[in-house]
Structure formats: structure tokens, C-alpha cells
Design a protein around this motif. Structure first.
Motif, PDB file in Angstrom:
ATOM      1  N   ASP A  21      49.419  10.528  12.328  1.00  0.00           N
ATOM      2  CA  ASP A  21      48.145  11.236  12.455  1.00  0.00           C
ATOM      3  C   ASP A  21      48.353  12.643  13.010  1.00  0.00           C
ATOM      4  OD1 ASP A  21      46.620   9.223  11.408  1.00  0.00           O
ATOM      5  OD2 ASP A  21      45.917   8.439  13.325  1.00  0.00           O
ATOM      6  N   SER A  70      51.939   5.251  13.739  1.00  0.00           N
ATOM      7  CA  SER A  70      50.653   5.719  13.229  1.00  0.00           C
ATOM      8  C   SER A  70      50.142   6.903  14.047  1.00  0.00           C
ATOM      9  CB  SER A  70      49.619   4.590  13.244  1.00  0.00           C
ATOM     10  OG  SER A  70      49.382   4.121  14.564  1.00  0.00           O
ATOM     11  N   SER A  75      50.684   1.415  10.946  1.00  0.00           N
ATOM     12  CA  SER A  75      50.062   0.771  12.110  1.00  0.00           C
ATOM     13  C   SER A  75      50.503  -0.679  12.260  1.00  0.00           C
ATOM     14  CB  SER A  75      48.540   0.845  12.001  1.00  0.00           C
ATOM     15  OG  SER A  75      48.069   0.059  10.925  1.00  0.00           O
ATOM     16  N   SER A  90      46.663  12.031  19.256  1.00  0.00           N
ATOM     17  CA  SER A  90      47.174  12.599  18.001  1.00  0.00           C
ATOM     18  C   SER A  90      46.521  13.942  17.711  1.00  0.00           C
ATOM     19  CB  SER A  90      46.905  11.638  16.839  1.00  0.00           C
ATOM     20  OG  SER A  90      47.622  10.437  16.984  1.00  0.00           O
ATOM     21  N   LEU A  91      45.218  14.018  17.941  1.00  0.00           N
ATOM     22  CA  LEU A  91      44.509  15.275  17.710  1.00  0.00           C
ATOM     23  C   LEU A  91      45.056  16.382  18.613  1.00  0.00           C
ATOM     24  CD1 LEU A  91      42.342  17.187  16.729  1.00  0.00           C
ATOM     25  CD2 LEU A  91      40.682  16.019  18.197  1.00  0.00           C
ATOM     26  N   LEU A 126      37.654  14.714  10.197  1.00  0.00           N
ATOM     27  CA  LEU A 126      38.505  13.862  11.022  1.00  0.00           C
ATOM     28  C   LEU A 126      37.649  12.968  11.910  1.00  0.00           C
ATOM     29  CD1 LEU A 126      41.396  13.204  12.224  1.00  0.00           C
ATOM     30  CD2 LEU A 126      40.854  14.928  13.960  1.00  0.00           C
ATOM     31  N   GLY A 175      38.539   9.932   9.977  1.00  0.00           N
ATOM     32  CA  GLY A 175      39.931   9.880  10.385  1.00  0.00           C
ATOM     33  C   GLY A 175      40.805  10.809   9.553  1.00  0.00           C
ATOM     34  N   THR A 176      42.109  10.655   9.690  1.00  0.00           N
ATOM     35  CA  THR A 176      43.030  11.528   8.959  1.00  0.00           C
ATOM     36  C   THR A 176      42.934  11.371   7.439  1.00  0.00           C
ATOM     37  OG1 THR A 176      44.759   9.887   9.477  1.00  0.00           O
ATOM     38  CG2 THR A 176      44.713  11.913  10.784  1.00  0.00           C
ATOM     39  N   ARG A 197      48.802   4.859   6.306  1.00  0.00           N
ATOM     40  CA  ARG A 197      48.457   4.761   7.727  1.00  0.00           C
ATOM     41  C   ARG A 197      48.365   3.292   8.161  1.00  0.00           C
ATOM     42  NH1 ARG A 197      44.135   4.743  11.214  1.00  0.00           N
ATOM     43  NH2 ARG A 197      44.291   6.178  12.995  1.00  0.00           N
ATOM     44  N   THR A 231      41.068   7.902  14.584  1.00  0.00           N
ATOM     45  CA  THR A 231      42.225   8.636  15.098  1.00  0.00           C
ATOM     46  C   THR A 231      42.258   8.615  16.620  1.00  0.00           C
ATOM     47  OG1 THR A 231      42.115  10.096  13.179  1.00  0.00           O
ATOM     48  CG2 THR A 231      43.386  10.874  15.058  1.00  0.00           C
ATOM     49  N   ASN A 232      43.450   8.473  17.160  1.00  0.00           N
ATOM     50  CA  ASN A 232      43.620   8.532  18.615  1.00  0.00           C
ATOM     51  C   ASN A 232      43.491   9.990  19.066  1.00  0.00           C
ATOM     52  OD1 ASN A 232      44.985   8.717  21.263  1.00  0.00           O
ATOM     53  ND2 ASN A 232      45.503   6.571  20.872  1.00  0.00           N
ATOM     54  N   ILE A 289      47.253  16.111  11.115  1.00  0.00           N
ATOM     55  CA  ILE A 289      46.353  17.080  11.770  1.00  0.00           C
ATOM     56  C   ILE A 289      47.028  18.443  11.860  1.00  0.00           C
ATOM     57  CG2 ILE A 289      45.224  17.644  13.960  1.00  0.00           C
ATOM     58  CD1 ILE A 289      44.873  14.523  14.285  1.00  0.00           C
TER      59      ILE A 289
END
Length: 306
Positions: free
Chosen positions: A85, A81, A74, A6-7, A159, A163-164, A70, A2-3, A89
Motif C-alpha cells: 500500500d 500488504s 495480506s 502506509s499512507l 484512497l 483503498g489503494t 493486495r 488502507t492502514n 500511494i
């Protein structure tokens, strides 16, 4: 993976909005899927096997479908994407709504005991019809501590690891446990796998939650209390965040609770059976928020390194 952007977006949305009451929520869909399967499978012979199969299939289904969706997004564009995400979240974090509900319990209790009982019934699974004012406050604060782990720290932990897709799969695990993971006559066989998987998924996050709470409180000497009392709970995990909050507030949690008409005696955590107040709730909320912020910083750091 995850970027971190995004979080931060997802977390800020939860911080500002909370659970969107008027929008479709994946946890509601999870609940409907679980209820559909339970009503049709929790009968006759081989209930434990049927419960195990339903539990494992639903968890894998959520994980795989999220991975596929996802991956498809992407391939289309990076920004899709990232937004996907952030939305996942946002839906998986539940701290703001829980804090609002806990505050509402204390405000309702100031008006009347009956209103307090009705309000706390929104966030606990136990029978609240005969709780005293002290028991209503205790139930709300126990739930605040336990759900800091289930609703914030554990989703962020998974996470960081998976990841998500892992985050959303964890929410399915947690929803399964909250619906069928009871040791009552109806669920003791059908829901035992759901309960065991939830115990495994929360083993590290629950202890991490307690650690973060004590760090935020600025009272490292309380680690000994948490270590001694965290095991004083029917759950192998819930006792740790509850023990951390009991230590910080110098109060006592636990005792007898009624679930689905059956009485369960939970060992006491702490010795000081003093009256809880609105000031204690405010302290608990500050600790809760501080632990959440610290966990977000840790996960962002991990994602940046990766």
C-alpha cells in the motif's frame, strides 16, 4: 481499508523523493496500455463504442488486479500488504515532482523565453512554441492548481473511499483522460467516455481542492470568487482549483490555447491581468503544500476512525 501508516510512509516518500525517474512507474505502464489500445481501436466504425469498452475494461482491470494482489499479500503477512500500500500511494502522489517542474519553469524563464517554453512543455498539453513570458508563467501556475486536484487531492479522496485499488484505478482514469480525453478530430469520439468518467471521478475532489486552498490561504472571503468563476472553464472541474489560485494571487487565468494544432478559447478566470512573478510562484507552492498536508491529515483521520 488502507492502514494510516502506509499512507504516511507513501506520502513522506513522495515528499522526500518525488517520482523515481530510474524506477519503473505504473503510470508509464498505463500510458503504454492506452497507447497500444488506441492505435489499434481508434479507426474505422464504432469508435465511440470501442473507446468506451477500452476505457471501462482498463479501469476495472487495474482495480480488480490490485484487489487480488493486495488480498494475496495480506494472506501471506500483514507487513507485506502494508508495504504494498505504501508503494502504491508513493507512486500515485505527484505533488513534489510537479512543484519541482513549476519552479524549473520560472528559473528557465529567467534565463530565456525559449528555455521557459521548453520547460513548461514538460507539464502542459498545449502548444508552447509561441507563448509569451506571461503566458508561460500562467500555464505553469494553472497546471500547478489543476494538478493539485488530479495528482494529490483526488487520489487521496479515492484512497479514503476504496483503498489503494480505488486510488490506482483513479490514476488509470486520469491517465486515460490526459491521453485521449480531448475534443479534437482524432479523439472526440474515441475518448469521450474517458473524459466523462474523469469528470465524474474529479467532481468532488476538484471542489474540495478549491476549498482546501482557500482555507490554507486564510482568506475565506474568496469563496464567493471561486463559486462565481469556478464554472468559467471548459472543464466542469478544473476551473475550481484554478479559480481558487487566481483569487489568492489576484491574477487572471484562461484565454486561447492550442492543442494538437487546434485553437481553444477558454473563458477568463479573474479580471486582474497583471504580470506574474516568481513571488507568485512561491505563494502558489505554499498554498499547494498546505492544502496537501491538510488533506493528508483528513484522510488519516478517516482511516483511523474506520
Amino acid at each position: 481499508m488502507t492502514n494510516p501508516i502506509s499512507l504516511l510512509i507513501g506520502w513522506l516518500l513522495d515528499l522526500l523523493i518525488g517520482d523515481p525517474a530510474r524506477l519503473p512507474h505504473p503510470i508509464v505502464w498505463f500510458g503504454k496500455m492506452i497507447a497500444f489500445g488506441e492505435h489499434r481501436l481508434n479507426k474505422g466504425f464504432h469508435r465511440k463504442l470501442k473507446g468506451a469498452l477500452m476505457t471501462v475494461i482498463l479501469i476495472l482491470l487495474v482495480f480488480v488486479l490490485t484487489c487480488l494482489l493486495r488480498h494475496y499479500l495480506s494472506l501471506s503477512t500483514y507487513h507485506l500488504s502494508l508495504v504494498f500500500d505504501a508503494i502504491i500511494i508513493f507512486y500515485c502522489l505527484a505533488d513534489t515532482t510537479l512543484i519541482r517542474e513549476v519552479r524549473a519553469v520560472f528559473l528557465a524563464l529567467d534565463r530565456s523565453l525559449e528555455e521557459g517554453r521548453k520547460q513548461v512543455a514538460r507539464i502542459v498539453g498545449r502548444d508552447t512554441s509561441e507563448l509569451s513570458a506571461q503566458e508561460v508563467r500562467t500555464a505553469a501556475l494553472e497546471t500547478l492548481a489543476e494538478n493539485l486536484s488530479d495528482g494529490v487531492i483526488a487520489p487521496l479522496f479515492w484512497l479514503a473511499l476504496l483503498g489503494t485499488p480505488g486510488m490506482l484505478a483513479y490514476k488509470m482514469v486520469n491517465t486515460l483522460d490526459s491521453m485521449i480525453g480531448y475534443k479534437t478530430e482524432r479523439y472526440k469520439d474515441f475518448g469521450c467516455w474517458a473524459a466523462h468518467i474523469d469528470d465524474i471521478a474529479n467532481y468532488i475532489p476538484a471542489r474540495l481542492t478549491a476549498f482546501l486552498m482557500i482555507i490554507v490561504s486564510g482568506k475565506p472571503k474568496l469563496f464567493g470568487f471561486v463559486w462565481r468563476n469556478g464554472r468559467c472553464h471548459a472543464s466542469p472541474n478544473s476551473g475550481y482549483p484554478e479559480a481558487a489560485l487566481a483569487a489568492i494571487l489576484n491574477c487572471r487565468f484562461g484565454g486561447s490555447h492550442t492543442y494538437f494544432g487546434q485553437v481553444f478559447d477558454k473563458p477568463y478566470i479573474g479580471d486582474n491581468n497583471r504580470l506574474l512573478t516568481t513571488s507568485d510562484m512561491r505563494t502558489a507552492v505554499r498554498v499547494n503544500r498546505g492544502a496537501e498536508v491538510l488533506m493528508v491529515v483528513m484522510v488519516v483521520t478517516v482511516l483511523l476512525i474506520i
